[in-house]
Design an enzyme around this catalytic site. Structure first.
Site, PDB file in Angstrom:
ATOM      1  N   GLU A  25      15.807  57.952  65.988  1.00 34.89           N
ATOM      2  CA  GLU A  25      15.065  56.976  65.181  1.00 34.89           C
ATOM      3  C   GLU A  25      15.285  57.271  63.701  1.00 34.89           C
ATOM      4  O   GLU A  25      15.149  58.414  63.261  1.00 34.89           O
ATOM      5  CB  GLU A  25      13.558  57.081  65.476  1.00 34.89           C
ATOM      6  CG  GLU A  25      13.152  56.593  66.843  1.00 34.89           C
ATOM      7  CD  GLU A  25      12.870  55.090  66.901  1.00 34.89           C
ATOM      8  OE1 GLU A  25      12.986  54.398  65.863  1.00 34.89           O
ATOM      9  OE2 GLU A  25      12.517  54.612  68.003  1.00 34.89           O
ATOM     10  N   HIS A  48      19.811  49.983  69.598  1.00 36.16           N
ATOM     11  CA  HIS A  48      18.776  49.513  70.516  1.00 36.16           C
ATOM     12  C   HIS A  48      18.943  48.023  70.817  1.00 36.16           C
ATOM     13  O   HIS A  48      18.807  47.579  71.961  1.00 36.16           O
ATOM     14  CB  HIS A  48      17.393  49.794  69.908  1.00 36.16           C
ATOM     15  CG  HIS A  48      16.289  49.786  70.896  1.00 36.16           C
ATOM     16  ND1 HIS A  48      14.969  49.863  70.538  1.00 36.16           N
ATOM     17  CD2 HIS A  48      16.297  49.703  72.263  1.00 36.16           C
ATOM     18  CE1 HIS A  48      14.220  49.834  71.626  1.00 36.16           C
ATOM     19  NE2 HIS A  48      14.995  49.732  72.680  1.00 36.16           N
ATOM     20  N   ASP A  70      16.875  46.287  66.344  1.00 36.20           N
ATOM     21  CA  ASP A  70      17.171  47.499  65.574  1.00 36.20           C
ATOM     22  C   ASP A  70      18.374  48.266  66.114  1.00 36.20           C
ATOM     23  O   ASP A  70      18.641  48.192  67.312  1.00 36.20           O
ATOM     24  CB  ASP A  70      15.926  48.417  65.537  1.00 36.20           C
ATOM     25  CG  ASP A  70      15.534  48.974  66.909  1.00 36.20           C
ATOM     26  OD1 ASP A  70      15.380  48.170  67.843  1.00 36.20           O
ATOM     27  OD2 ASP A  70      15.393  50.201  67.023  1.00 36.20           O
TER      28      ASP A  70
END
Ligand SMILES: [Zn+2]
Length: 294
Positions: free
Chosen positions: A144, A182, A192
């Site tokens: 992330e 993703h 994203d």
């Protein structure tokens, strides 16, 4: 003697304890350790070979082989957090009610916080599909990037990410094509990392595939007599029988919702326009690209 009121004494003590505490995440780390233990106990167990009412032909005999190792991740999935800070993301990933996590979180200044052993299954991918793989959480590492989704990624963050990707690629022998986003694996649900994400730079370093950039040419297109506009066009010949849906499927996209698959493809590979429709030049790029996945 100066008198200290009881509430202020409690506050002073709390600040003192917090400041002296070597790790503010001690309690959560303790809980994490407990969960790791519970999970690893499962793989240490000798399976019950023949279960009651079993209709398979598995015999009662258990013979433990001596030749094995632990399964490895084979994909890396990149996300943006869509949150406002690293602290906020860490909090989200340590509250059990959110049911989400990732292996790594990369801050804007390039610091990386690891939150799970690479061999364990984090909950970052959710429902998704890439090729025939429908359980990406089991096969991937989740990374992330601290980013709200509508801002560019920082240089320090990308440089730091690249160093992490190098380590993961080497440690687990992850194929170049298996560094994806993703949105690529969940096109109908996710967007994203955003179109700001530098996939081309990643591909140049060996993480993810890219089309033949040297075929991109700037040409002047006439708009009216005597006036021109400059367009970037890919010099790629597309045969008449070319089917863009098939090409997207071969790359790995779930094309059951074609508009979403196209949008995910464009967030990743076109970036200047992220609509759910393919323009002529997008089709040329798609044709050039899909051959690399054949
Ligand atoms: Zn995501």
């Amino acid at each position: 003697m100066r008198r200290i009121s009881f509430p202020s004494l409690v506050l002073t003590l709390a600040v003192f304890i917090y400041a002296c505490s070597p790790n503010p995440y001690r309690a959560i780390n303790k809980q994490h350790k407990k969960q790791v233990k519970a999970q690893t106990q499962k793989i240490a167990e000798i399976p019950e070979v023949r279960q009651e009412g079993d209709t398979t032909n598995v015999t009662d005999l258990w013979v433990g082989t001596t030749n094995f190792s632990i399964r490895k991740p084979n994909f890396v999935i990149i996300h943006h957090t869509a949150q406002d800070s690293l602290e906020q993301t860490i909090k989200t990933f340590t509250l059990s009610r959110t049911q989400v996590s990732s292996h790594y979180v990369v801050s804007k200044d390039g610091e990386i916080v690891q939150m799970l052993n690479d061999y364990l299954r984090s909950w970052h991918a959710g429902r998704g599909k890439w090729g025939h793989d429908t359980d990406l959480n089991s096969s991937s590492i989740g990374i992330e990037l601290d980013n709200n989704g509508s801002e560019p990624f920082t240089e320090a963050q990308i440089e730091s990410l690249l160093r992490l990707l190098k380590r993961l690629k080497e440690d687990y022998n992850i194929p170049t094509a298996n560094f994806i986003g993703h949105a690529d694996i969940a096109p109908a649900r996710k967007v994203d990392p955003s179109a700001y994400f530098p996939w081309k730079k990643l591909a140049e370093e060996g993480y993810g595939l890219w089309y033949d950039d040297y075929l991109m040419m700037e040409i002047d297109v006439p708009t009216a007599p005597g006036t021109y506009t400059t367009e970037t066009v890919m010099l790629e010949t597309v045969p008449d029988h070319f089917d863009p849906k098939e090409a997207l499927r071969i790359i790995g996209y779930d094309t059951s919702d074609l508009g979403s698959a196209i949008r995910a493809f464009k967030i990743h590979f076109i970036q200047t326009d992220t609509s759910g429709e393919l323009k002529e030049n997008d089709i040329r790029i798609l044709h050039n690209l899909y051959k690399k996945y054949l």
